[in-house]
Design a protein around this motif. Structure first.
Motif, PDB file in Angstrom:
ATOM      1  N   ASP A  15       0.789  -1.240   0.000  1.00  0.00           N
ATOM      2  CA  ASP A  15       0.000   0.000   0.000  1.00  0.00           C
ATOM      3  C   ASP A  15       0.819   1.286   0.000  1.00  0.00           C
ATOM      4  N   ARG A  18      -0.497   5.207  -0.792  1.00  0.00           N
ATOM      5  CA  ARG A  18      -1.930   5.415  -0.555  1.00  0.00           C
ATOM      6  C   ARG A  18      -2.194   6.668   0.270  1.00  0.00           C
ATOM      7  N   THR A  19      -1.419   6.872   1.334  1.00  0.00           N
ATOM      8  CA  THR A  19      -1.569   8.070   2.166  1.00  0.00           C
ATOM      9  C   THR A  19      -0.198   8.489   2.699  1.00  0.00           C
ATOM     10  N   MET A  41       0.880   1.729  -4.786  1.00  0.00           N
ATOM     11  CA  MET A  41      -0.418   1.906  -5.428  1.00  0.00           C
ATOM     12  C   MET A  41      -0.363   3.224  -6.196  1.00  0.00           C
ATOM     13  N   TYR A  44      -3.171   6.683  -6.440  1.00  0.00           N
ATOM     14  CA  TYR A  44      -3.388   7.637  -5.346  1.00  0.00           C
ATOM     15  C   TYR A  44      -2.367   8.765  -5.487  1.00  0.00           C
ATOM     16  N   ALA A  67      -3.794  -2.368  -8.352  1.00  0.00           N
ATOM     17  CA  ALA A  67      -4.985  -2.036  -7.561  1.00  0.00           C
ATOM     18  C   ALA A  67      -6.226  -2.026  -8.445  1.00  0.00           C
ATOM     19  N   GLY A  71     -10.587   1.567  -4.818  1.00  0.00           N
ATOM     20  CA  GLY A  71     -10.270   2.959  -5.128  1.00  0.00           C
ATOM     21  C   GLY A  71     -10.770   3.352  -6.501  1.00  0.00           C
ATOM     22  N   HIS A 130      -3.415  -5.624  -4.807  1.00  0.00           N
ATOM     23  CA  HIS A 130      -4.221  -5.241  -3.656  1.00  0.00           C
ATOM     24  C   HIS A 130      -5.321  -6.289  -3.449  1.00  0.00           C
ATOM     25  N   SER A 219     -10.434   3.274   5.564  1.00  0.00           N
ATOM     26  CA  SER A 219     -10.083   1.856   5.678  1.00  0.00           C
ATOM     27  C   SER A 219     -10.423   1.317   7.061  1.00  0.00           C
TER      28      SER A 219
END
Length: 254
Positions: A15, A18-19, A41, A44, A67, A71, A130, A219
């Motif tokens: 991941d 992602r953030t 990923m 994003y 992915a 998303g 994912h 999530s």
């Protein structure tokens, strides 16, 4: 004379990109802990931050986390209508891909590969997916076609997948451990996994992160990631690696 296979361990953090909290957590788990590889990923915006951080941490192998769930697609939704719902969102889980047209799956996989190269400036170390969507035959076919063309390894996500990948001439890990997850997350559990590794190459899947409001809002698997990070950086885990003479590697070393 008995031949003992060297125990090699890929600790792969899923991941990436992602953030912000996932990005900083994964790189911390690499610098301060035992994470050797990650998978990004590319659909994003935070993946661009991940690429910048990767230049500062060149020893962390980075693969592509295909992915198709959870998303938005890399391609415009109108180009892959069987991969999205009316809002343009991917299904939450791989089971929702039942109506996907194989050509659209392949197009999106190829688009994510192209985005990876554009963002990171290089090929990924390997391919995985994912929610393990490449356990589905249609996704497996698209991923392995790309892997064979580009000479990339693919995650053996258990079952008969390792056999199938080797029949296709695709490099892969010998074993896969996904037990360091949710209720299985603790330093003691991580030490136990290391102490019981089989010979050959094993991938240990993990999901470390720092606290992150964006992740918590999107999530159900958010708070435990902080516990994962703490365990992965625990000195007792590094001591177990050294005691058992496990060799930490990346997918590029398979």
């Amino acid at each position: 004379m008995t031949l003992t296979l060297t125990k090699r361990l890929i600790v792969n953090a899923d991941d990436l990109g992602r953030t912000h909290g996932i990005n900083t957590g994964i790189f911390a788990a690499h610098r301060l802990g035992i994470v050797t590889n990650a998978t990004a990923m590319v659909n994003y915006e935070s993946v661009r931050e991940a690429a910048l951080l990767s230049h500062e941490n060149p020893k962390l192998g980075i693969g592509l986390h295909v992915a198709l769930t959870g998303g938005r697609t890399t391609l415009d939704p109108s180009a892959v209508p069987t991969l999205v719902d009316a809002r343009g969102l991917q299904p939450a889980k791989p089971e929702g891909l039942g109506g996907a047209i194989p050509s659209e799956v392949e197009a999106e996989v190829e688009a994510q590969f192209a985005r990876f190269i554009e963002v990171f400036g290089r090929k990924p170390t390997h391919l995985d997916s994912h929610h393990h969507s490449h356990r589905r035959p249609d996704v497996f076919e698209a991923v392995t076609r790309l892997a064979r063309r580009e000479g990339l390894p693919v995650r053996n996500a258990g079952g008969e997948m390792g056999i199938a990948l080797r029949r296709l001439g695709v490099r892969t890990n010998d074993a896969f451990d996904e037990s360091f997850f949710d209720q299985g997350v603790s330093t003691a559990r991580l030490v136990s996994i290391i102490e019981s590794l089989p010979g050959g190459s094993t991938e240990l899947m993990c999901h470390p992160a720092h606290e992150d409001a964006e992740l918590a809002a999107s999530s159900s698997y958010a708070r435990v990631r902080v516990v994962e990070l703490r365990a992965l950086c625990d000195p007792a885990v590094r001591a177990a690696i050294e005691r058992t003479q496990v060799r930490l590697i990346t997918f590029a070393e398979l």
